[in-house]
Motif scaffolding. Structure first.
Motif, short mmCIF file in Angstrom:
data_model
loop_
_atom_site.label_atom_id
_atom_site.label_comp_id
_atom_site.label_asym_id
_atom_site.label_seq_id
_atom_site.Cartn_x
_atom_site.Cartn_y
_atom_site.Cartn_z
N MET A 209 0.84 -1.21 0.00
CA MET A 209 0.00 0.00 0.00
C MET A 209 0.87 1.25 0.00
O MET A 209 0.54 2.24 -0.64
CB MET A 209 -0.96 -0.03 1.19
CG MET A 209 -2.03 -1.10 1.04
SD MET A 209 -3.37 -0.97 2.23
CE MET A 209 -2.61 -1.57 3.71
N ILE A 210 1.99 1.20 0.73
CA ILE A 210 2.91 2.35 0.71
C ILE A 210 3.36 2.59 -0.73
O ILE A 210 3.41 3.72 -1.20
CB ILE A 210 4.13 2.10 1.62
CG1 ILE A 210 3.70 2.07 3.09
CG2 ILE A 210 5.20 3.17 1.41
CD1 ILE A 210 4.80 1.71 4.05
N HIS B 214 1.82 1.86 -3.50
CA HIS B 214 0.74 2.44 -4.30
C HIS B 214 0.67 3.95 -4.10
O HIS B 214 0.33 4.69 -5.01
CB HIS B 214 -0.61 1.82 -3.92
CG HIS B 214 -0.85 0.50 -4.60
ND1 HIS B 214 -0.71 0.34 -5.95
CD2 HIS B 214 -1.19 -0.70 -4.10
CE1 HIS B 214 -0.97 -0.92 -6.26
NE2 HIS B 214 -1.27 -1.58 -5.16
N LEU B 215 1.00 4.40 -2.89
CA LEU B 215 0.91 5.83 -2.62
C LEU B 215 2.13 6.59 -3.11
O LEU B 215 2.03 7.73 -3.55
CB LEU B 215 0.72 6.07 -1.13
CG LEU B 215 -0.61 5.60 -0.56
CD1 LEU B 215 -0.66 5.84 0.93
CD2 LEU B 215 -1.77 6.32 -1.23
N THR B 216 3.32 5.99 -2.99
CA THR B 216 4.54 6.74 -3.32
C THR B 216 5.06 6.44 -4.71
O THR B 216 5.77 7.25 -5.27
CB THR B 216 5.67 6.41 -2.33
OG1 THR B 216 6.00 5.03 -2.47
CG2 THR B 216 5.29 6.71 -0.91
N GLY B 217 4.73 5.28 -5.26
CA GLY B 217 5.29 4.90 -6.56
C GLY B 217 6.74 4.46 -6.40
O GLY B 217 7.31 4.49 -5.31
N GLY B 218 7.34 4.06 -7.52
CA GLY B 218 8.74 3.65 -7.49
C GLY B 218 8.94 2.24 -7.98
O GLY B 218 8.17 1.34 -7.64
N GLY B 219 9.98 2.05 -8.80
CA GLY B 219 10.26 0.74 -9.38
C GLY B 219 10.63 -0.30 -8.34
O GLY B 219 10.37 -1.49 -8.51
N TRP B 220 11.22 0.16 -7.21
CA TRP B 220 11.63 -0.78 -6.16
C TRP B 220 10.45 -1.62 -5.70
O TRP B 220 10.61 -2.77 -5.30
CB TRP B 220 12.21 -0.03 -4.96
CG TRP B 220 11.20 0.88 -4.32
CD1 TRP B 220 10.98 2.18 -4.60
CD2 TRP B 220 10.24 0.53 -3.31
NE1 TRP B 220 9.96 2.68 -3.84
CE2 TRP B 220 9.48 1.70 -3.03
CE3 TRP B 220 9.94 -0.64 -2.60
CZ2 TRP B 220 8.45 1.72 -2.09
CZ3 TRP B 220 8.91 -0.61 -1.68
CH2 TRP B 220 8.18 0.56 -1.43
N GLY B 221 9.25 -1.01 -5.73
CA GLY B 221 8.08 -1.71 -5.22
C GLY B 221 7.43 -2.56 -6.30
O GLY B 221 6.82 -3.59 -6.00
N VAL B 222 7.55 -2.12 -7.56
CA VAL B 222 6.94 -2.89 -8.63
C VAL B 222 7.60 -4.26 -8.73
O VAL B 222 6.94 -5.28 -8.91
CB VAL B 222 7.05 -2.13 -9.97
CG1 VAL B 222 6.45 -2.95 -11.09
CG2 VAL B 222 6.37 -0.78 -9.87
N VAL B 223 8.92 -4.27 -8.55
CA VAL B 223 9.65 -5.51 -8.79
C VAL B 223 9.38 -6.56 -7.71
O VAL B 223 9.48 -7.76 -7.97
CB VAL B 223 11.16 -5.18 -8.94
CG1 VAL B 223 11.82 -4.96 -7.62
CG2 VAL B 223 11.86 -6.27 -9.71
N ILE B 224 8.98 -6.12 -6.50
CA ILE B 224 8.67 -7.11 -5.46
C ILE B 224 7.17 -7.18 -5.19
O ILE B 224 6.73 -7.80 -4.23
CB ILE B 224 9.40 -6.81 -4.13
CG1 ILE B 224 9.14 -5.37 -3.69
CG2 ILE B 224 10.86 -7.09 -4.24
CD1 ILE B 224 9.62 -5.08 -2.29
N ARG B 225 6.40 -6.52 -6.05
CA ARG B 225 4.98 -6.43 -5.81
C ARG B 225 4.31 -7.79 -5.71
O ARG B 225 3.50 -8.05 -4.82
CB ARG B 225 4.39 -5.68 -6.98
CG ARG B 225 3.11 -5.06 -6.71
CD ARG B 225 2.83 -4.12 -7.83
NE ARG B 225 1.51 -4.40 -8.32
CZ ARG B 225 0.92 -3.66 -9.25
NH1 ARG B 225 1.58 -2.66 -9.80
NH2 ARG B 225 -0.29 -3.93 -9.63
#
Lengths: 463, 178, 406
Positions: C69-70, C72-83
């Motif tokens: 959820m963080i 989704h709010l902040t964006g960033g590739g770091w989160g997409v890759v471990i989504r």
């Protein structure tokens, strides 16, 4: 599910368009000239004179109140036993909290690579500096013998005594003075390249001398920039934990004691969130008129307002969490004093203050969920004002309502601020505004070199 | 004005890209005593003029360690040796209470080290410097980018160096008097 | 603007995931059998260990949801890759709801307030319990609240994964506004529910002790363990396609920075609680620390200071260390173990004044972990490792501004 190798993905531009941080069409020269001209060539407007004159008048009120305080002593204030901490501490916490947003914007957002901060960090830092100056006055004035304030520092002396380091009030001396020093240096280091620009852009010999001395011979050498950038990033890295620690220490001033309503472990994060909350409200209250009067909508765009509103919403919710948990624990914990405190807040003589603070800090700001309101400067200005009032009331409740009902009924009391309390408080607002007026007149209120960096031309294209 | 030769030669460029390219070529051409000036930090530039050793982090680390040690020792010495007083039965050596001031002192000393270390390493303040003798250099803090070859460079020969700088297609070339 | 190399990449999970699923299941079943035997031999110790294991694995699942959820709010590739890793962890919540069921049955072994009042010798405590069990800590209330918490968590996770699954099929659609609209309130709900869950399930073991920061300490521990878990799993996957193509040092660097942030917040919350309670020195509060610092428990507290803060903090300050997944994974593994130790130090001293580590304290959490991991890997294998039709996937293919920050 595997994609077949022949399958072509059609990429559609579906991202919602985002407001830019800097309007298109600017060059290095226009950015430089637009910002530096506010200081160098723009004539002093009547609006500025009236605004500065009014805030200077309030500063005189402050000086009057302080002079009378020096003559008569703290008896002129409303403080008494049991409420030994009145307006002075309320205002101290309020002001220092406001200062925190400046450091947050300049340091934390720099580390998070939020480049939108570049156009608001300079005046947010100035705001920090002046807010800390206002905050620092109150505990010193509250000492009773303010001229002996240096006794708070550990220095070898003929009385053979030292400060008592188990007291959070001594920690506060270190925290606030470190914070003031760091804020000043961080702000000044950020100013050096821009002072050099002003030196080179001004045509007046006296101004060239003054800005030249302040710029210390800055010439933009690549070696200098390299060390400068490293030092600036390290300062940001150091200021981030510092700013959190400062309000944490302020919260320890309360939480280390065993007064019901003060002694609670949620205080550190809850104070920090409250500080950022009120600080961003102050940033908006300053930025919205400044961008309007100085025509800076190109640099302080809707995106800045939107993002600040989101930070307020988030920190406001943390504050709400703090209220909620505190109230719940007062009920659940089964401690009679805590339960009574909760009752006293809701039903005691200051209940109107408590309900107003709930309205100002928790209920009204929830309208920020609405995107339309977040992007409307007039609304944001009003909501920010409400939050600033709410956060002041919060500190009033923490300080006064906790103290006015002591453990023994025989030592219950009430606190009523006197006109000297009000004059000192309003006077510091005047002092703060007067400093801000001077700042926007004599220094570039937007970091010029960081704005140049934001332009697309600033990128080195691969050969 | 009497001058015993130039301080160096300076070429002016329009964009960060051309400056970085010119700086690279100059360094590769064998000029090692060079400098570049820009109105904002350009990451690639320091490396292009052969500047790699940045000792600011080390200075800050030393400052921080000093602040940390002195902060804790100050409190320990005051509270246990010089002026031990009983406060609510807490031990003289109340380490949990000492952590806050130790932390603040660490930050304070690191900050002072960062600011004054950076200024000292940069040789600032420096009220006079020969580059300011070039009138066009006033634009180095606005929108122009300069490359400088110092006359102390062993490869520096007036006309040859000028010809080399011209080959980089600058906007202008100026000699910098001492 | 899509890069054809990645488009042609097979995004489904590599076979190692199925293999890990089988291995975890085998370990989980073997240990579960031993644990069940233990439940009959030493029922009280079994339930103490059960609560410990439950809180540990619940933390990974909920923390993953919070980080999702963080992002989704902040964006960033770091989160997409471990989504998708975090999505798979989040979708284990139904299993955790099932694993919660024994706790109300074993309440008498865990919670003093669930025992008959007459059995409590301390008159003051008995009076307090008489009040509090009527209003808040009643068995019905305990169960109803647990149902509410799990309903909220499973509801959030359901919508988040449903919307994510839509990105596996064309057309490419931007649903970030919808995800944002859920994630903002979702994080608020998470903060409140986990705080009250922590009070219900752990803090109420000692019903006369309160600390208002307690919920935040538990919350930040969960998020920290989830970040470490993601690093461990990405290390396993990085040897195989597609993760080997997707995981860039920049993303690992960001994961390291998040670990550092959560670690510092954990230390900050924990130290604040300690300092305030130590300085106040009130009998109703300081007993919590006296329990945890004497009788041998202090050595575990010291271990937490050193290995849950000092050592990882110093390591994470190093930039090359944070960028190297092969090094970072060791720290992440160590911190997951320290999360276990921290929860052990919070929960177990309630039941024994002197230090006591039973074999069940190891066996039960491992059994739960094996089953949980099997379900996690099962979830992970069931969806592609990257939602191919989410426009934000571009952030993985073409990361911007790489070199800034410390």
């Amino acid at each position: 599910m595997a994609l077949r190798p022949d399958e072509q993905i059609e990429v559609v531009e579906t991202k919602a368009p985002r407001a830019p941080v800097i309007e298109p069409g600017h060059t290095f020269a226009t950015v430089t000239d637009k910002i530096s001209s506010i200081v160098l060539t723009r004539p002093t407007s009547n609006g500025w004179l009236v605004g500065f004159g009014f805030s200077f008048l309030l500063t005189m009120v402050l000086l009057y109140a302080i002079s009378y305080l020096f003559i008569r002593g703290v008896g002129i204030w409303g403080v008494n036993i049991p409420v030994g901490w009145g307006f002075a501490i309320v205002n101290f916490v309020w002001w220092i909290g406001i200062g925190h947003a400046g450091t947050l914007i300049s340091a934390i957002l720099l580390l998070l690579r939020q480049s939108w901060r570049n156009s608001i960090n300079r005046f947010a830092e100035a705001m920090t500096l002046f807010a800390v100056a206002c905050a620092g006055m109150f505990p010193v004035l509250h000492l009773g013998r303010p001229w002996l304030a240096y006794w708070l520092f550990p220095y070898p002396n003929t009385m053979n005594y030292w400060p008592q380091f188990r007291s959070p009030l001594v920690w506060d001396v270190f925290a606030v003075s470190t914070y003031a020093t760091t804020s000043l240096l961080f702000w000044f280091v950020g100013l050096i390249p821009d002072l050099a620009t002003l030196r080179d852009r001004s045509h007046n010999r006296a101004l060239q001398m003054i800005y030249g001395i302040l710029a210390m011979g800055w010439r933009g050498s690549a070696r200098h920039w390299s060390r400068y950038e490293t030092a600036y990033l390290l300062l940001a890295g150091l200021a981030t934990p510092l700013v959190l620690s400062v309000h944490t220490v302020v919260s320890f001033d309360f939480a280390i004691g065993i007064v019901p309503g003060w002694h609670t472990t949620i205080f550190p994060p809850y104070f920090v969130a409250g500080a950022i909350y009120s600080g961003f409200a102050m940033v908006l209250m300053l930025a919205i008129p400044i961008r309007k009067f100085y025509g800076l909508e190109d640099f302080i765009t809707e995106r800045h307002l939107q993002n600040s509103a989101k930070v307020m919403l988030a920190t406001g919710l943390i504050v709400a969490y703090g209220y909620g948990i505190e109230a719940f624990m007062g009920w659940y914990g089964g401690n009679r004093s805590d339960a009574f405190l909760l009752w006293n807040r809701l039903h005691g003589p200051y209940r109107a203050v408590y309900f107003s603070l709930l309205a100002c800090n928790i209920f009204i700001p929830q309208v920020l969920w609405i995107r339309k309101l977040r992007s409307n400067p007039a609304w944001l200005f009003v909501i920010s004002g409400v939050i600033l009032v709410g956060m002041w009331l919060e500190r009033f409740v923490i300080v006064v309502v906790s103290l006015q009902r002591d453990f023994l009924n025989s030592s219950w009391g009430m606190y009523y601020p006197t006109r000297w309390d009000w004059m000192t408080y309003i006077g510091t607002i005047g002092f703060f505004l007067a400093c801000m007026f001077l700042f926007v007149r004599i220094l570039p209120m937007i970091s010029i070199f960081e704005m140049r960096q934001l332009l697309p031309q600033a990128e080195v294209k691969p050969e | 004005m009497k001058h015993t030769g130039n301080y160096g030669m300076m070429a002016e460029f329009d964009s960060p890209t051309t400056l970085v390219a010119a700086a690279r070529q100059t360094y590769e051409a064998g000029y090692k005593r060079i400098d570049a000036y820009s109105p904002f930090p350009i990451e690639e530039l320091a490396e292009a003029i052969g500047f790699h050793h940045n000792s600011v982090p080390l200075v800050v680390l030393i400052g921080g360690l000093l602040g940390c040690a002195s902060g804790y020792l100050l409190q320990w010495w005051i509270s246990t040796v010089s002026y031990p007083i009983n406060v609510g039965g807490r031990p003289y050596h109340s380490w949990p209470a000492f952590i806050v001031v130790t932390f603040e002192m660490t930050i304070l000393f690191s900050v002072l080290a960062a600011v004054f270390g950076m200024l000292a390493l940069n040789g600032l303040p420096m009220p006079y410097h020969p580059v300011f003798n070039v009138p066009r250099f006033a634009f180095a803090t606005r929108d122009r980018f300069f490359l400088m070859i110092f006359s102390s460079d062993p490869k520096y020969r007036g006309s040859e160096t000028k010809a080399f700088l011209e080959s980089l297609n600058p906007r202008s070339i100026s000699e910098v008097p001492q | 603007m899509s890069s054809p190399g990645v488009v042609n990449l097979d995004l489904s999970a590599p076979p190692i995931v199925r293999l890990m699923e089988r291995r975890s299941l085998i370990i989980g079943v073997i240990f579960a059998v031993i644990a069940i035997v233990g439940a009959f031999l030493r029922t009280d110790e079994f339930f103490h260990a059960y609560l410990l294991g439950f809180m540990l694995w619940l933390g990974v699942a909920l923390g993953s949801m919070a980080i999702l959820m963080i992002r989704h709010l902040t964006g960033g590739g770091w989160g997409v890759v471990i989504r998708r890793l975090q999505g798979a962890a989040m979708r284990t919540l139904p299993l955790l709801a099932l694993l919660f069921v024994p706790i109300p049955f074993g309440r008498r072994f865990l919670y003093i307030w669930a025992r008959p009042l007459d059995s409590i010798p301390d008159a003051h405590l008995r009076q307090h319990l008489a009040e509090i069990t009527r209003s808040y800590l009643s068995v019905q209330g305990f169960i109803i609240r647990a149902v509410i918490y799990f309903a909220i968590w499973i509801g959030l996770s359901f919508f988040l994964s449903k919307w994510s699954a839509q990105h596996d099929q064309p057309p490419m659609r931007d649903t970030s506004a919808r995800a944002k609209a859920l994630s903002g309130p979702g994080l608020v709900l998470y903060a409140f529910t986990i705080s009250f869950a922590a009070i219900d399930w752990v803090m109420s073991i000692d019903p006369s002790w309160i600390s208002t920061i307690y919920g935040l300490i538990i919350l930040i521990g969960e998020v920290l363990s989830a970040m470490c878990f993601a690093v461990v799993i990405e290390r396993i996957l990085v040897d195989y396609k597609p993760m080997s193509e997707l995981l860039k040092p920049d993303f690992v660097h960001d994961h390291g920075k998040w670990m550092l942030t959560f670690l510092m917040l954990w230390a900050y919350f924990s130290f604040s609680q300690w300092l305030i309670i130590w300085a106040g020195n009130l009998p109703e509060e300081i007993t919590w620390y006296i329990r945890r610092l004497y009788g041998g428990w202090g050595s575990i507290g010291l271990m937490l200071v050193v290995f849950h803060f000092v050592v990882p903090f110093v390591l994470l300050l190093s930039r090359p260390f944070k960028r190297n997944i092969r090094k970072l994974v060791w720290l992440a593994t160590g911190l997951m173990i320290m999360r276990f130790v921290d929860l052990f130090w919070i929960i177990e001293p309630n039941f024994s004044p002197t230090i006591r580590v039973t074999w069940l304290d190891i066996v039960v959490p491992v059994a739960m972990g094996g089953l949980w991991l099997a379900y996690f890997f099962h979830n992970l294998a069931s969806m592609p490792l990257l939602p191919a039709f989410d426009p934000y996937v571009r952030e993985v293919w073409e990361p911007t501004h790489s070199e800034a920050g410390a």
